[in-house]
Design an enzyme around this catalytic site. Structure first.
Site, PDB file in Angstrom:
ATOM      1  N   SER A  11     -26.407  34.829  -6.542  1.00 34.24           N
ATOM      2  CA  SER A  11     -25.848  34.451  -5.717  1.00 34.24           C
ATOM      3  C   SER A  11     -24.469  33.832  -5.589  1.00 34.24           C
ATOM      4  O   SER A  11     -24.108  32.890  -5.781  1.00 34.24           O
ATOM      5  CB  SER A  11     -26.043  34.114  -3.852  1.00 34.24           C
ATOM      6  OG  SER A  11     -26.850  32.907  -4.119  1.00 34.24           O
ATOM      7  N   GLY A  13     -24.170  30.195 -10.332  1.00 34.83           N
ATOM      8  CA  GLY A  13     -24.508  30.416 -11.264  1.00 34.83           C
ATOM      9  C   GLY A  13     -24.451  31.765 -12.315  1.00 34.83           C
ATOM     10  O   GLY A  13     -23.945  32.270 -11.990  1.00 34.83           O
ATOM     11  N   SER A 135     -34.792  28.179 -20.664  1.00 30.29           N
ATOM     12  CA  SER A 135     -34.084  27.141 -21.320  1.00 30.29           C
ATOM     13  C   SER A 135     -34.690  26.818 -22.732  1.00 30.29           C
ATOM     14  O   SER A 135     -35.466  26.879 -23.012  1.00 30.29           O
ATOM     15  CB  SER A 135     -34.497  26.307 -19.892  1.00 30.29           C
ATOM     16  OG  SER A 135     -33.943  25.351 -20.534  1.00 30.29           O
ATOM     17  N   TYR A 148     -40.002  20.887 -15.351  1.00 31.23           N
ATOM     18  CA  TYR A 148     -39.156  22.138 -16.029  1.00 31.23           C
ATOM     19  C   TYR A 148     -39.685  22.365 -16.861  1.00 31.23           C
ATOM     20  O   TYR A 148     -39.592  24.189 -17.019  1.00 31.23           O
ATOM     21  CB  TYR A 148     -37.710  21.297 -15.857  1.00 31.23           C
ATOM     22  CG  TYR A 148     -37.005  22.135 -15.691  1.00 31.23           C
ATOM     23  CD1 TYR A 148     -36.819  22.876 -14.514  1.00 31.23           C
ATOM     24  CD2 TYR A 148     -36.082  22.384 -17.067  1.00 31.23           C
ATOM     25  CE1 TYR A 148     -35.308  24.243 -14.551  1.00 31.23           C
ATOM     26  CE2 TYR A 148     -34.422  23.483 -17.106  1.00 31.23           C
ATOM     27  CZ  TYR A 148     -34.828  24.168 -15.977  1.00 31.23           C
ATOM     28  OH  TYR A 148     -33.627  25.221 -16.055  1.00 31.23           O
TER      29      TYR A 148
END
Length: 237
Positions: A11, A13, A135, A148
């Protein structure tokens, strides 16, 4: 041929850009988000017809199972799976709260494990393609992002291992590792400052990451790979 593409985190990005590009290519898309209204709004805005928006918390195993039961019952077998749902709770490790650490690992790593396992029930017979969104810090590491980075590095190991497991079943599994992309996650960063250390001199666009995702989804002879889409940022980290 048109396939059913399921995009978690679709939804907004990067996931939103992937859903848009898949629809433009003529594929039917299921947009999955924690927010049902946001998922349905995005699905309704996609070109073409018959797209679907559903809600799911990827960190919840039962929620993921229910989501795929709904998808296969109403839409049919899954051809493409994109795992773009993710969160960050950046802090130095000494200052990281245990509940934040668990939340990041459950959403970014365990959630993708749940969705991949659930999707395989419909992929095993006809083949398919999976792209996980990692990432650059999962590859290179970064101070203040230990948890992260660990979640995204774990996702890389998971992707390579799953690719080995599924190659004989005609299912490819790859990972796209973005750098600094203009999304809600980087909204607090100053591009005119941070962009200077990126060799290409700017933040990336979600649409540029989506192009890499589409390439890996539609390329049948590439599996177990990590594709950095970072403007060269890994060269200077």
């Amino acid at each position: 041929m048109s396939k059913l593409g399921v995009v978690f985190g679709g939804s907004r990005g990067i996931g939103c850009a992937v859903a848009q590009l898949l629809a433009q290519r003529g594929h039917r898309v299921v947009v999955v988000s924690r927010n049902l209204e946001a998922a349905q709004t995005k699905a309704n805005s996609l070109p073409g017809g018959d797209h679907v928006g559903i809600s799911c918390d990827v960190s919840n195993e039962q929620d993921v199972q229910r989501a795929f039961e709904t998808i296969t019952k109403t839409c049919g077998p899954v051809g493409y799976l994109v795992n773009s749902a993710g969160i960050n709770r950046d802090a130095l490790l000494m200052r990281s709260k245990s509940e934040d650490m668990v939340s990041v690992l459950h959403t970014n790593l365990l959630g993708s494990m749940f969705t991949c396992r659930a999707a395989l029930r419909s992929m095993l017979s006809k083949g398919g393609a999976i792209v996980n969104i990692g990432s650059v810090v999962g590859v290179k590491g970064n101070a203040g992002q230990c948890v992260y980075s660990a979640s995204k590095a774990g996702l890389e190991g998971f992707t390579r291992s799953l690719a080995r497991e599924l190659a004989s079943r005609n299912i490819t599994v790859n990972l796209v590792a973005p750098g600094l992309i203009r999304t809600d996650m980087t909204a607090g960063l100053k591009e005119d400052v941070e962009g200077r250390r990126i060799p290409l001199g700017r933040f990336g666009k979600p649409e540029e990451v989506a192009q890499a995702v589409l390439f890996l989804l539609e390329t049948p002879y590439v599996t177990g790979q990590v594709l950095l889409v970072d403007g060269g940022l890994q060269l200077v980290m």
